[in-house]
Write a protein that holds these residues in place. Structure first.
Motif, short mmCIF file in Angstrom:
data_model
loop_
_atom_site.label_atom_id
_atom_site.label_comp_id
_atom_site.label_asym_id
_atom_site.label_seq_id
_atom_site.Cartn_x
_atom_site.Cartn_y
_atom_site.Cartn_z
N ASP A 1 33.94 -14.58 18.99
CA ASP A 1 33.89 -13.62 18.01
C ASP A 1 32.72 -13.03 17.57
O ASP A 1 32.69 -11.79 17.08
CB ASP A 1 34.32 -14.44 16.74
CG ASP A 1 35.89 -14.97 16.52
OD1 ASP A 1 36.46 -14.34 17.39
OD2 ASP A 1 36.29 -15.95 16.27
N LYS B 1 41.05 -18.21 24.36
CA LYS B 1 40.11 -17.07 23.75
C LYS B 1 38.62 -17.19 24.57
O LYS B 1 38.09 -16.23 24.88
CB LYS B 1 39.58 -17.33 22.19
CG LYS B 1 38.73 -16.31 21.63
CD LYS B 1 38.45 -16.81 20.14
CE LYS B 1 39.49 -16.10 19.12
NZ LYS B 1 39.10 -16.11 17.83
N SER C 1 41.03 -8.09 16.86
CA SER C 1 41.17 -9.38 16.05
C SER C 1 40.31 -9.29 14.65
O SER C 1 39.50 -8.34 14.59
CB SER C 1 40.58 -10.51 16.93
OG SER C 1 39.20 -10.06 17.07
N SER D 1 38.56 -12.03 12.26
CA SER D 1 38.24 -13.63 12.41
C SER D 1 37.08 -13.73 11.18
O SER D 1 36.14 -13.05 11.18
CB SER D 1 37.45 -14.09 13.45
OG SER D 1 38.32 -13.90 14.68
#
Length: 615
Positions: A292, A328, A380, A382
């Motif tokens: 991330d 991921k 995404s 996060s």
């Protein structure tokens, strides 16, 4: 967690095949990626090491840290020695013709002859530039040196024995004296035993590698050492943020959770797969945080003392994803691998590159043999609520922001900080790490403007910014997402010194991930008037015009417009920039300073749009 799953006795099986197992080395070398790496990178390094003098480590260089605060002059040759030994061992494994063995022995001899394997910056000198050490201080790189020598034995002990039995026994004696015996002392003498930060898994994984190698014939002693080290990892996990976020920043992730991965793999291997905590949700979350943190263009979010550009530990990420079942992480690994254009990370381009003879073999033996196409990065959002960090990837936008507190590991005074890339280019940035000196981890840390509030984009009041300390934290932090709209807001008044008499400083960050528009609103109220300033840092070219400020970087074009309390705008490169900024960004970033005149309250909204390119 881990201690409860230990099983004994352990089997002394090397993680990677020894040099004499030629079938495994030939199969590895037939992979085009590995053949290019070994032939084009490692062999030239090793061949140069055959004739180049071994870097010297005189006492005068060791003394410089106490005398003038310089770390690099000693550390550069220190790390070069270890890097060259690692390259020589890998080159011998690739060729297996014996031509590098004598030079490997030369380097082993030189390293075993060093006064200490610890760095001057990590030794408690008591003011004496050549401290007396009653026993070896097992710091990060002492432990890593131990792992390097232990791995050299694991790879080629039989080849070294063919030359000198005394050499092998000397290596084992050094490892016992410098690594095992200090770590057997009671009570445990090193602070990294408490599990506070990256030192714990980084040191413990390397000490474990030594223990599995040199204590294989002493099972009771080995078991006691393994239990002691596993307890350190348990303390580390107990103290780790429960959401898996790494407050030390992503480059330290590579020696924190990634070092824990090495520790776990060593035990997994030595127990035939019976010792494992890969099923624990925390362990998986710790791994996925790293994916991330990736922004774009080879850059990561450089919060805390993290670097913005560094060699990601691709093989460790891959193994982490495999063990935890994280798609991921596995997909992230494929994208990172594809970004290397068939080449691995540059070995030894930074003088502090880790050289434990573990990560480089992991690159050779742990990655997929086939060149698998990388899936496209998915959009995404996060959010990690414990460390209060937000990461958004949407189309051409990569965005990050943070709350937290100002006593984090490798802390900067940066609550409310945000940064983003667009079209692969950095637009508003976090400066990242500074150059390390003897002041960096002392009471004088925040004299460096890169680390204090001046180096970040939350507001300053009469030039006074946030203060360090755990009591200075973001409050009432709220994250929300509704469709394409993402919002993070927090109260920052408690991050500032009380004498400013701030009633409220509220930052609200809003993103439209459909259009890519970003709005940052700051509202403040105080019992006394203040001139308020903001400092935005950018590597882009900046043009200040009436009503808007334009930023251009590569193909990315951005406009900043301001509303609310009247604000003036000025742009200039800071005077006396920290040397690390050039390394991070190619040149010191420009500082765009916004100034609102004195008042007891106000509100400013910064609106960032990208007119030249739809998101």
């Amino acid at each position: 967690m881990l201690s409860e799953r230990l099983i004994f006795p352990l089997t002394p099986v090397p993680v990677f095949p020894p040099l004499r197992e030629r079938a495994a080395w030939r199969a590895m070398s037939e992979i085009p990626r590995n053949r290019r790496f070994l032939g084009n990178r490692i062999l030239p390094l090793a061949q140069n090491a055959l004739t180049a003098p071994i870097p010297e480590l005189p006492a005068s260089l060791f003394m410089e840290f106490v005398r003038i605060g310089d770390r690099k002059h000693y550390e550069k040759p220190y790390f070069q020695r270890r890097q060259m030994l690692e390259a020589l061992v890998l080159a011998e494994g690739y060729e297996y013709r014996g031509r590098f063995i004598d030079r490997i022995i030369d380097y082993l001899w030189a390293i075993m002859g060093e006064y200490t394997w610890s760095l001057p910056a990590h030794v408690n000198s008591g003011g004496d530039p050549l401290p007396e050490l009653p026993f070896e201080m097992v710091d990060l790189f002492c432990a890593e040196t131990g792992m390097l020598l232990a791995q050299t034995l694991n790879f080629m002990e039989s080849e070294l024995r063919d030359v000198s039995l005394n050499l092998v026994s000397g290596i084992r004696r050094n490892l016992q004296k410098r690594i095992i015996e200090p770590c057997e002392r009671e009570p445990f003498p090193f602070w990294w035993g408490h599990g506070f930060n990256n030192w714990s898994p980084w040191c413990a994984s390397n000490v474990l590698g030594v223990a599995l190698t040199v204590l294989s014939g002493q099972p009771e002693r080995q078991e006691k050492m393994v239990r002691s080290l596993a307890a350190i990892i348990d303390r580390y996990l107990d103290l780790y943020p429960a959401d898996g976020g790494c407050d030390e920043g992503p480059s330290y992730w590579g020696v924190s959770p990634a070092s824990m991965l090495i520790f776990l793999e060593e035990l997994y291997n030595a127990s035939g797969g019976k010792i494992s905590i890969y099923d624990e949700p925390l362990v998986r979350h710790m791994g996925e945080f790293f994916a991330d943190c990736y922004l774009d263009g080879g850059c990561f979010t450089p919060f805390s003392d993290a670097a913005v550009r560094f060699d990601p530990p691709v093989p460790l990420c891959r193994r982490y994803g495999e063990r935890t079942g994280s798609e991921k992480l596995k997909n992230f690994t494929l994208r990172m691998l594809a970004g290397l254009n068939g080449e691995p990370y540059q070995p030894y381009t930074g003088y502090t590159s880790t050289s434990s003879l573990f990560r480089m073999p992991a690159f050779l033996f742990w990655l997929p043999a086939e060149e698998v196409p990388a899936p496209p990065a998915a959009d995404s959002v996060s959010y990690y609520p414990v460390v209060q960090q937000l990461f958004v990837h949407a189309g051409k936008l990569a965005f990050a922001a943070k709350g937290g507190h100002n006593a984090e590991n490798h802390n900067h005074n940066d609550l409310g900080q945000f940064m983003f890339f667009h079209s692969g280019e950095p637009m508003i940035v976090d400066l990242g790490r500074c150059e390390y000196t003897r002041h960096t981890f002392s009471e004088r840390r925040y004299e460096n403007w890169v680390l204090n509030a001046l180096g970040h984009n939350p507001p300053l009041f009469d030039g006074v910014g946030q203060h360090d300390g755990k009591e200075h934290r973001a409050a009432d932090v709220r994250f929300s997402q509704e469709g394409n709209r993402v919002q993070l807001e927090m109260e920052l008044a408690g991050a500032f010194p009380a004498e400013l008499e701030l009633v409220s400083v509220r930052r609200s960050i809003r993103l439209d991930i459909g259009s890519g528009e970003i709005q940052v609103e700051d509202r403040w109220e105080s019992r006394q008037p203040h001139t308020v300033q903001w400092n935005l840092y950018t590597p882009a070219k900046v043009a200040v015009r009436p009503g808007e400020t334009e930023f251009r970087n590569g193909s990315a074009v951005m406009r900043l417009t301001l509303s609310g309390t009247p604000v003036s705008v000025a742009a200039a490169v800071p005077e006396n920039p920290d040397p690390e900024l050039t390394h991070s960004w190619g040149a010191p970033p420009c500082r765009v300073r916004l100034t609102a005149e004195a008042g007891c309250s106000g509100a400013v909204t910064m609106r960032f749009t990208f007119p030249a390119s739809r998101n």
